[in-house]
Every structure is written in structure tokens, then in C-alpha cells.
Write a protein that holds these residues in place. Structure first.
Motif, mmCIF file in Angstrom:
data_model
loop_
_atom_site.group_PDB
_atom_site.id
_atom_site.type_symbol
_atom_site.label_atom_id
_atom_site.label_comp_id
_atom_site.label_asym_id
_atom_site.label_seq_id
_atom_site.Cartn_x
_atom_site.Cartn_y
_atom_site.Cartn_z
ATOM 1 N N SER A 103 1.111 -1.121 0.107
ATOM 2 C CA SER A 103 -0.020 0.094 -0.049
ATOM 3 C C SER A 103 0.923 1.309 0.077
ATOM 4 C CB SER A 103 -0.646 -0.116 1.055
ATOM 5 O OG SER A 103 -0.248 0.396 2.272
ATOM 6 N N PHE A 104 0.366 2.292 -0.325
ATOM 7 C CA PHE A 104 1.133 3.511 -0.319
ATOM 8 C C PHE A 104 1.618 3.719 0.860
ATOM 9 C CE2 PHE A 104 1.318 8.147 0.145
ATOM 10 C CZ PHE A 104 2.023 8.770 -0.518
ATOM 11 N N TRP A 105 0.741 3.737 1.906
ATOM 12 C CA TRP A 105 1.447 3.770 3.373
ATOM 13 C C TRP A 105 2.506 2.851 4.012
ATOM 14 C CZ3 TRP A 105 0.082 8.650 4.303
ATOM 15 C CH2 TRP A 105 -0.962 9.035 3.905
ATOM 16 N N LEU A 106 2.454 1.586 3.427
ATOM 17 C CA LEU A 106 3.442 0.723 3.545
ATOM 18 C C LEU A 106 4.740 1.229 3.160
ATOM 19 C CD1 LEU A 106 4.520 -1.910 4.629
ATOM 20 C CD2 LEU A 106 3.904 -2.850 2.424
ATOM 21 N N ASP A 107 4.749 1.943 1.826
ATOM 22 C CA ASP A 107 5.751 2.461 1.300
ATOM 23 C C ASP A 107 6.436 3.697 2.394
ATOM 24 O OD1 ASP A 107 6.014 0.754 -0.777
ATOM 25 O OD2 ASP A 107 5.735 2.481 -2.421
ATOM 26 N N ILE A 108 5.520 4.610 2.753
ATOM 27 C CA ILE A 108 5.971 5.589 3.876
ATOM 28 C C ILE A 108 6.511 5.075 5.013
ATOM 29 C CG2 ILE A 108 4.913 7.497 5.077
ATOM 30 C CD1 ILE A 108 4.998 8.092 2.127
ATOM 31 N N ARG A 109 5.855 3.908 5.430
ATOM 32 C CA ARG A 109 6.554 3.267 6.715
ATOM 33 C C ARG A 109 7.924 2.731 6.642
ATOM 34 N NH1 ARG A 109 1.171 1.450 7.292
ATOM 35 N NH2 ARG A 109 1.713 -0.579 6.825
ATOM 36 N N LEU A 110 8.122 2.143 5.314
ATOM 37 C CA LEU A 110 9.259 1.562 5.196
ATOM 38 C C LEU A 110 10.499 2.667 4.752
ATOM 39 C CD1 LEU A 110 8.432 -1.538 2.845
ATOM 40 C CD2 LEU A 110 8.989 -1.455 5.050
ATOM 41 N N LEU A 111 10.081 3.654 4.249
ATOM 42 C CA LEU A 111 10.910 4.713 4.129
ATOM 43 C C LEU A 111 11.469 5.454 5.405
ATOM 44 C CD1 LEU A 111 9.667 6.659 0.813
ATOM 45 C CD2 LEU A 111 11.687 5.606 1.029
ATOM 46 N N LEU A 112 10.507 5.637 6.460
ATOM 47 C CA LEU A 112 10.760 6.201 7.718
ATOM 48 C C LEU A 112 11.739 4.976 8.356
ATOM 49 C CD1 LEU A 112 7.355 7.703 8.650
ATOM 50 C CD2 LEU A 112 9.286 8.844 7.813
ATOM 51 N N ARG A 113 11.604 3.757 8.296
ATOM 52 C CA ARG A 113 12.378 3.008 8.995
ATOM 53 C C ARG A 113 13.783 2.792 8.213
ATOM 54 N NH1 ARG A 113 8.987 -2.623 9.545
ATOM 55 N NH2 ARG A 113 10.931 -3.223 10.551
ATOM 56 N N THR A 114 13.848 3.205 7.081
ATOM 57 C CA THR A 114 15.188 2.889 6.487
ATOM 58 C C THR A 114 16.080 4.213 6.916
ATOM 59 O OG1 THR A 114 14.078 2.257 4.114
ATOM 60 C CG2 THR A 114 16.381 3.133 4.011
ATOM 61 N N ILE A 115 15.610 5.128 7.558
ATOM 62 C CA ILE A 115 16.422 6.210 7.747
ATOM 63 C C ILE A 115 17.324 5.968 9.011
ATOM 64 C CG2 ILE A 115 16.547 8.389 8.682
ATOM 65 C CD1 ILE A 115 13.879 9.374 7.199
ATOM 66 N N PRO A 116 16.583 5.256 10.195
ATOM 67 C CA PRO A 116 17.589 4.805 11.143
ATOM 68 C C PRO A 116 18.502 3.442 10.680
ATOM 69 C CG PRO A 116 15.322 4.290 11.456
ATOM 70 C CD PRO A 116 15.261 5.100 10.482
ATOM 71 N N ALA A 117 18.000 2.683 10.144
ATOM 72 C CA ALA A 117 18.808 1.641 9.334
ATOM 73 C C ALA A 117 19.800 2.106 8.539
ATOM 74 C CB ALA A 117 17.773 0.888 8.621
ATOM 75 N N VAL A 118 19.938 3.191 7.987
ATOM 76 C CA VAL A 118 21.149 3.728 7.313
ATOM 77 C C VAL A 118 22.118 4.545 8.271
ATOM 78 C CG1 VAL A 118 21.964 5.205 5.424
ATOM 79 C CG2 VAL A 118 19.950 3.679 5.031
ATOM 80 N N LEU A 119 21.388 5.328 9.111
ATOM 81 C CA LEU A 119 22.196 5.900 10.046
ATOM 82 C C LEU A 119 23.097 5.107 10.992
ATOM 83 C CD1 LEU A 119 19.833 8.825 10.785
ATOM 84 C CD2 LEU A 119 21.679 8.882 9.323
ATOM 85 N N PHE A 120 22.475 4.064 11.432
ATOM 86 C CA PHE A 120 23.132 3.256 12.323
ATOM 87 C C PHE A 120 23.624 2.054 11.803
ATOM 88 C CE2 PHE A 120 19.923 5.445 14.838
ATOM 89 C CZ PHE A 120 20.430 6.010 15.895
ATOM 90 N N ARG A 121 23.776 2.148 10.345
ATOM 91 C CA ARG A 121 24.359 0.844 9.438
ATOM 92 C C ARG A 121 23.887 -0.540 10.016
ATOM 93 N NH1 ARG A 121 30.519 3.066 9.515
ATOM 94 N NH2 ARG A 121 30.105 5.259 9.360
ATOM 95 N N ARG A 122 22.496 -0.605 10.178
ATOM 96 C CA ARG A 122 22.119 -2.292 10.486
ATOM 97 C C ARG A 122 22.422 -3.184 9.705
ATOM 98 N NH1 ARG A 122 16.438 0.173 12.827
ATOM 99 N NH2 ARG A 122 17.329 1.359 14.948
ATOM 100 N N GLY A 123 23.029 -3.850 9.768
ATOM 101 C CA GLY A 123 23.508 -5.189 8.959
ATOM 102 C C GLY A 123 24.155 -4.846 7.822
ATOM 103 N N ALA A 124 24.955 -3.582 7.546
ATOM 104 C CA ALA A 124 25.513 -3.160 6.586
ATOM 105 C C ALA A 124 27.077 -3.869 6.419
ATOM 106 C CB ALA A 124 25.718 -1.693 6.317
ATOM 107 N N GLU A 125 27.402 -4.344 5.324
ATOM 108 C CA GLU A 125 28.671 -4.596 5.307
ATOM 109 C C GLU A 125 29.562 -4.155 3.983
ATOM 110 O OE1 GLU A 125 30.240 -6.447 7.419
ATOM 111 O OE2 GLU A 125 28.330 -7.221 8.440
#
Length: 468
Positions: A446-468
Motif C-alpha cells: 500500500s502507499f502507506w506501507l511505502d511511507i513506513r518503510l522509507l521512515l524505517r530506512t532512515i535509522p537503518a542507514v544512519l546506524f548501519r544495521r546489517g551493512a557490510e
């Protein structure tokens, strides 16, 4: 076979709107009636419809909509009374919170109006529950009368029909009377016709997949000639069977089973979000582009700044996906050698390696910070990708997918981020788990699912969760 659930739901909604309006009108009189009992002074008749007509009619329309969100109209409003009380209680909590905020906002509101609001707030759910209970009693009593039961014949493989029928909710089944079972291997078409005529059958239900409907095609055509409803009960719905749509072209009908989200307002807003979001991110990330260009040229001056690779896009259509180069120029030639020497951290056809020797030092930094993904914003602007969607696989990895059903992840545009990027990334090494996360996105989009995933991406990128 569904007993016209949508019709009943619409009727109940309209009826409840009328009852809400009636409750508000009765509350105006009830406030005056209760004044002597509670020693309220200076009470006058607060005519809500004259005081704020647009607010009243907004409430009248909003109440059924809020109740629908709490599931009050599911099962044709025939859920158990205890469940209905729970739904109305949740509705009351919501209304009380909204009403309290409204009164805090309008602190100068007249005391009589406040009394009217609280009396109406208490009266509305009581009236709605009385309406629900009367309808519940009437309709369940109707089903208890055999004359009002719908006569049905079950179709399909004889060994599965009754088991599948019994697996349906008992409260739903009690409105039907099963008068026979038709299996084309055990009963002739003439015997089926006699069964239909003898028992005045109103509906037949075919259990199984679409192929099962073909086995019983002649019997279904016989029902169609007599005006008998034919219902296909699909066991274990696949994603395509969850979103059927019917269209007509000239005098021909098309029954379409869609897997991917169809063109809609939500899809329109998703496209707008992709274009606007990509433009904004390009502007904001300009310093990071400059940093990446300088860092790559200093780290490995022999190679280009950008790297393009053939990836699988919508429905597997190849496109050139751009990234900032994070590997040495001979990375593609050394792939098989690295696989043999270091193995693969990922199960299945996807290759991931925690300490890949082909990655130069600055390349490791831009990977961990996701700076290497920024050029894909150009792919989003071009329309090959979206901001949110399953990550596009290299064409050779797509060709190696072990199951044809895994290709369903490509029934939507690939994206920069999805569940995998915010729930583990490189820490997720199970290929089946990755596919399951992508299909979860496809099936629940849904469009709102996209919004939620985008918002959750911000801390995932900032804190490098799972990034190698």
C-alpha cells in the motif's frame, strides 16, 4: 454463496447513520430531562442541529466509518455479541479521547453543550448495540428455520469436499443446507440435474483451484442455464487469486487475477513520491556525491567513478543499474575465483561475502553508509526503479533462481529499500527468508506501507544495521 454480504453491510451503515442522528437529537432532550435529577442549573435546550449542523452531520457520517475500522460490520454484522461489545468499547475509547481533546481545544465552550456531548457519547453506542442485537437475533432465528436455509450442492473431488466445507466457520455454514455432493467421476450429469431439480438448489460451490472448475464445467454450464449461482471456493489463496477483477471489452468478459497492485490513486501517489523524493534526495545528497567521487579517484584512480550492471527490473526486464564503484576494476573477472576461495555467505543463487577482497578500503566505507546506492536515484527518475521495492538482482542471479515462483518478487518495480534493507541486509544469509520478505511486500503493498518503510530506512542507514 456469500449471502450478499456487501449489501447487508451498506444497509447497516446507512441504518446506523440514521440512528446516530436520532441519538444526537434524543440527547438534546435527555439533557433537559436529566437536569433536575442531577441539579444542573441554567439548563436550556441545546439544539445540536441548529448549533453546529456541519459538525453534527460529520459525526453522523464518521461513526460508521470508525466502526468499520474496528471490524463492526464484518460477517454481515453477525459476529458474537461479546465481540460486538468489544468493538463498541474500542470505539468508545477512541471517541472519548477525541472528545476530550476537542473540549481542551475549545475551553470556552458552554457547559450545556459539554453535557450534550457526553450524554450523546454515552447514548450512541447503546443505541447501536440494541440495533446490532435485534438484527443478530432476527437473522440467527431465520437461519434456524429450515425453510430459510439456502440449498447448496458441493462440487469437486469427493474426498476433499466435506473436509473443506467443514473447515469454513460454523456460524457461516449454518445458513446453508447441503443437499448433495457432485464429483464428475462418481455421478453422471443426468443424476446431478435430477439432484438440482429435486431439492430446488439455489447455489453450487466448487472447491479447489481454477482447474477444478474445468472438471465440473458441464455441471456449471447446466447451473448457468437454470440461473443457479456458481461459486468457486479457492483453497489456500495465492496472491493472484486474492485480487480478482472483472472487465468487459465489447461483449466479451475478462476475469483477471492480478498479482501486482493495479493502477489506482495509491499507485499514482507512489509514482509522485518516487519522482519528488528522488529529486529532493539528489539535491540533499550533492555533498555526498562529491565525497564519493573524490574518494573513489584517490582509492583506485585507474577505474571509473560509476559502475553499471545489468539488473532484472519489472517482470524481469533487464536495465542498467548505476552505483558508485566500490570494487577494483577486475572485480567481475575475479568473481568465480573469489567464490571458490572464500565461499558464499548467502544461501541460494545470490552471492554475498562479508570481507570481499575485491572491495577497496573507501569502497567498504560507502557500502556501509549506503552512499554507493545514491546513483540509483537516477534509475528512479528514469522509471526503472522505485524508492521502495524488492532489490533488483543481477540478471545472471535471476536466471539461477531455483523456483519459478521466486520470480513473483519481480511483479513490482525494484526499489532502493525494502524489508531486507531495514531488517538485516547482509546479516540475513538465508535466501528463502529474503524471498519471503520480498513477497510479503508484494502481497501487502500500500502507499502507506511505502511511507513506513522509507521512515524505517532512515535509522537503518544512519546506524548501519546489517551493512557490510
Amino acid at each position: 454463496m456469500t449471502k450478499d454480504s456487501s449489501f447487508y453491510i451498506r444497509i447497516f451503515k446507512v441504518l446506523d447513520m440514521g440512528l446516530v442522528a436520532l441519538s444526537i437529537w434524543a440527547s438534546c432532550h435527555l439533557v433537559v430531562f436529566l437536569a433536575p435529577l442531577f441539579h444542573w442549573e441554567g439548563v436550556f435546550y441545546p439544539d445540536a442541529f441548529a448549533w453546529a449542523p456541519w459538525k453534527v452531520w460529520t459525526v453522523v457520517i464518521a461513526v460508521p466509518l470508525i466502526l468499520e475500522r474496528y471490524g463492526f460490520y464484518r460477517k454481515r454484522n453477525l459476529q458474537r455479541p461479546g465481540r460486538a461489545v468489544q468493538q463498541l468499547s474500542n470505539f468508545m475509547v477512541c471517541v472519548c479521547v477525541l472528545l476530550s481533546l476537542y473540549l481542551l481545544w475549545l475551553q470556552t465552550i458552554d457547559l450545556n453543550v459539554k453535557r450534550l456531548l457526553w450524554v450523546g457519547c454515552a447514548l450512541v453506542p447503546v443505541v447501536l448495540f440494541i440495533r446490532y442485537y435485534l438484527c443478530y437475533r432476527y437473522m440467527t432465528r431465520e437461519y434456524a428455520d429450515a425453510e430459510h436455509l439456502t440449498s447448496v450442492v458441493l462440487m469437486g473431488k469427493h474426498s476433499k469436499q466435506m473436509a473443506m466445507w467443514e473447515s469454513l466457520p460454523a456460524a457461516w455454514r449454518k445458513s446453508f443446507n447441503v443437499v448433495g455432493i457432485y464429483d464428475p467421476e462418481l455421478m453422471t450429469l443426468d443424476e446431478f440435474e435430477q439432484l438440482v431439480v429435486t431439492h430446488s438448489v439455489e447455489q453450487v460451490v466448487v472447491f479447489g483451484k481454477l482447474a477444478e472448475a474445468m472438471r465440473t464445467r458441464e455441471a456449471c454450464e447446466l447451473c448457468d442455464l437454470q440461473g443457479i449461482d456458481v461459486c468457486l471456493c479457492i483453497d489456500n489463496l495465492s496472491a493472484t487469486e486474492k485480487m480478482p477483477r472483472y472487465e468487459t471489452v465489447e461483449n466479451k468478459g475478462f476475469l483477471i487475477f492480478r498479482n501486482a497492485p493495479v493502477l489506482s490513486w495509491q499507485m499514482f501517489f507512489k509514482t509522485v513520491l518516487d519522482k519528488v523524493g528522488a529529486c529532493l534526495l539528489l539535491l540533499v545528497s550533492c555533498p555526498l556525491w562529491l565525497l564519493a567521487i573524490i574518494g573513489i579517484k584517490v582509492s583506485d584512480p585507474k577505474g571509473p567513478v560509476f559502475y553499471k550492471q545489468k539488473r532484472s527490473g519489472l517482470y524481469g526486464k533487464p536495465f542498467n543499474m548505476w552505483k558508485f564503484r566500490s570494487m577494483y576494476v577486475d572485480a567481475e573477472q575475479r568473481l568465480e575465483e573469489v567464490k571458490r576461495e572464500y565461499g558464499n555467505d548467502m544461501s541460494g543463487p545470490i552471492f554475498k561475502l562479508k570481507n570481499d577482497p575485491r572491495i577497496f578500503r573507501f569502497g567498504s566505507f560507502i557500502r556501509k553508509t549506503s552512499i554507493d546506492e545514491l546513483p540509483q536515484l537516477l534509475n528512479v527518475l528514469k522509471g526503472d526503479m522505485s524508492l521502495v521495492g524488492p532489490r533488483p538482482l543481477p540478471v545472471y542471479e535471476t536466471a539461477a533462481l531455483p523456483n519459478i515462483k521466486d520470480r513473483r518478487r519481480m511483479s513490482v518495480k525494484p526499489g532502493l529499500t525494502c524489508y531486507w534493507q531495514i531488517e538485516g541486509r547482509s546479516s540475513t544469509t538465508d535466501f528463502d527468508q529474503l524471498i519471503a520478505k520480498d513477497l510479503k511486500y508484494v502481497d501487502t503493498w500500500s502507499f502507506w506501507l511505502d511511507i513506513r518503510l522509507l521512515l524505517r530506512t532512515i535509522p537503518a542507514v544512519l546506524f548501519r544495521r546489517g551493512a557490510e
